[in-house]
Design a protein around this motif. Sequence first.
Motif, mmCIF file in Angstrom:
data_model
loop_
_atom_site.group_PDB
_atom_site.id
_atom_site.type_symbol
_atom_site.label_atom_id
_atom_site.label_comp_id
_atom_site.label_asym_id
_atom_site.label_seq_id
_atom_site.Cartn_x
_atom_site.Cartn_y
_atom_site.Cartn_z
ATOM 1 N N GLN A 1 0.826 -1.209 0.000
ATOM 2 C CA GLN A 1 0.000 0.000 0.000
ATOM 3 C C GLN A 1 0.864 1.264 0.000
ATOM 4 O OE1 GLN A 1 -3.185 -1.701 3.045
ATOM 5 N NE2 GLN A 1 -4.012 0.019 1.911
ATOM 6 N N TYR A 2 1.990 1.204 0.677
ATOM 7 C CA TYR A 2 2.935 2.323 0.640
ATOM 8 C C TYR A 2 3.403 2.564 -0.795
ATOM 9 C CZ TYR A 2 7.193 5.014 1.805
ATOM 10 O OH TYR A 2 8.163 5.970 1.883
ATOM 11 N N ALA A 3 3.691 1.490 -1.526
ATOM 12 C CA ALA A 3 4.102 1.625 -2.927
ATOM 13 C C ALA A 3 2.994 2.269 -3.762
ATOM 14 C CB ALA A 3 4.463 0.255 -3.501
ATOM 15 N N GLU A 4 1.747 1.911 -3.474
ATOM 16 C CA GLU A 4 0.630 2.509 -4.214
ATOM 17 C C GLU A 4 0.542 4.007 -3.953
ATOM 18 O OE1 GLU A 4 -2.778 2.596 -6.725
ATOM 19 O OE2 GLU A 4 -1.110 1.194 -6.473
ATOM 20 N N MET A 5 0.754 4.416 -2.705
ATOM 21 C CA MET A 5 0.744 5.844 -2.396
ATOM 22 C C MET A 5 1.898 6.551 -3.124
ATOM 23 S SD MET A 5 -1.904 6.005 -0.453
ATOM 24 C CE MET A 5 -2.520 4.516 -1.259
ATOM 25 N N LEU A 6 3.062 5.931 -3.136
ATOM 26 C CA LEU A 6 4.221 6.529 -3.810
ATOM 27 C C LEU A 6 3.932 6.694 -5.307
ATOM 28 C CD1 LEU A 6 7.136 4.577 -2.094
ATOM 29 C CD2 LEU A 6 6.438 6.947 -1.661
#
Length: 535
Positions: A162-167
């Motif tokens: 999910q962090y990657a999606e935000m990035l």
Amino acid sequence: MSSSPSSSRARPRLAGIPSRAAANVAFAEGLLERGDGEGAMKALNALLTQAPDHPELLRLHALAWLRQGKPEQAIDDLRRARAQWPDDGLLMCQLGIALAQGGDLAGAERAFRDATVLDPMLADAWYNLGHALDVRTDTAGAALAFEQLLTIDPGHLRARVQYAEMLKMLGRLGDAESELRAVLMRDPDSISAWVGLSNLKTFTPDADDLERLRGLHASDKIPGARRVDFAFACASLLESAGRYPEAFALIAAANAGKHATIRWDAAAVTRLVDDILGQFGALSSAPAASRGREVIFLVGMPRSGSTLAEQILSTHPRVQGGGERNEIVETLLDESRRRGQGFPYWVSYADDSDWARLGVQYLDRCAAWRDTRASFTNKTLTNWQTLGAIRRMLPGAHVIHCQRDPLEMLWSAYKHHFGEAQFFSYDLDDLCAFWNDSERAMRFWSRSFPGWVHAHVYEDLIAQPDATIRALLDHCGLAFDPACMQFQNNRRDVRTSSASQVRQPLRRSELASDRYGATLDPIRQRIAALQRGIT
């Protein structure tokens, strides 16, 4: 949302419970883990007769209510527990979960924030806060929450995905790829990580990646609910590696699998469009007024270049990018409820004052999220169905019809997994019928309101960016600003499937027609037949 205790602040949670009851507590927890809320409730009710106000028993009792879909009762239990343990981060976090399930998203977000203060090492509090901020489209805030969680628990792979999606949404594509690669280092079979990499559109798999993907696709490791999603991801990665025949076969199979799970009535949509055009065609001309001059509507089909057009516009210092928004639909639905008749069947009974009232209601709804910039965009593409109402509600608004070569656009939509949206896109006949409905509607609106709709053509933008961008800005009453030519530097949140493409400069790319050749003839034939009938 996550609800398992995961904190470094251990407290004797069962202190005060008779030792002979400890085994029964463990039994109830086991039932909760298996999702048996009713069974856990029975076990906990027996325990609560011995310790009716014990905070830990009340917490578990609340979880049993949540398993049964009863958040209000869970909230009562958790508040009783917090009266005794007001400094307990886990109780606060799970109160946030109950509030979210009960529909109080603002209260849930506050509870998650409070939980991170009470227990900064509680991973679940940071995870749920990140999720809540993502739902509220606070991408930067969500990224910070997930980042904090990963400092506490680097092995939390769901949070890393999910962090990657935000990035990705924030334009940090290289960082997003690194995070997803880190997930695959720990779990080479992570479906979410492979799907995330395919959505970056900047990642090209190597031979080892393709071998892993083929083996995983052929295995029984993919849950049934994720098979379609993974098939679309594999097809995208095969295409990026130039494996076009394999990609096409997988795209067709993925669409067939998705289409089998949904309901879409193309004929009903066509009838609705007929009714909309008939209702508004019978009205007199809309009055001239400036109301709504601050709004820029982008309409058209998915994969038409609309996100890129919005990115260009939102790079202008006077324009806020609003993204895909529901305020037009909400306003018309409220009016339909008030009149007891569905849209568009009440429009002939609405007078100028009614339309003005609805226009003001729409602008009031938008005021809740707008900033101080003079103009804002609304990129809800299906507003092509409501342009007659928009013209009367907001006659001063600007309308941009995003267009692209039909073959390229429809193929791009067909090979994309939209999740729980765009259900018309998973069958070629449905997809082409929807495009046909949109085209004839847009021709009707353009004839009805000459000069109101601006055709923004993707191929023109690629061939003549300066002239096309100037024409786009001019139609919206905006002075040319050189920043719009460098739209890829705009770091606003982009929450669509085109988030990675709009971070790159304009460039010509190989056409689908060149890559797939005669394989796309079924789409070509449908387009040609429909174009002969569009009037």
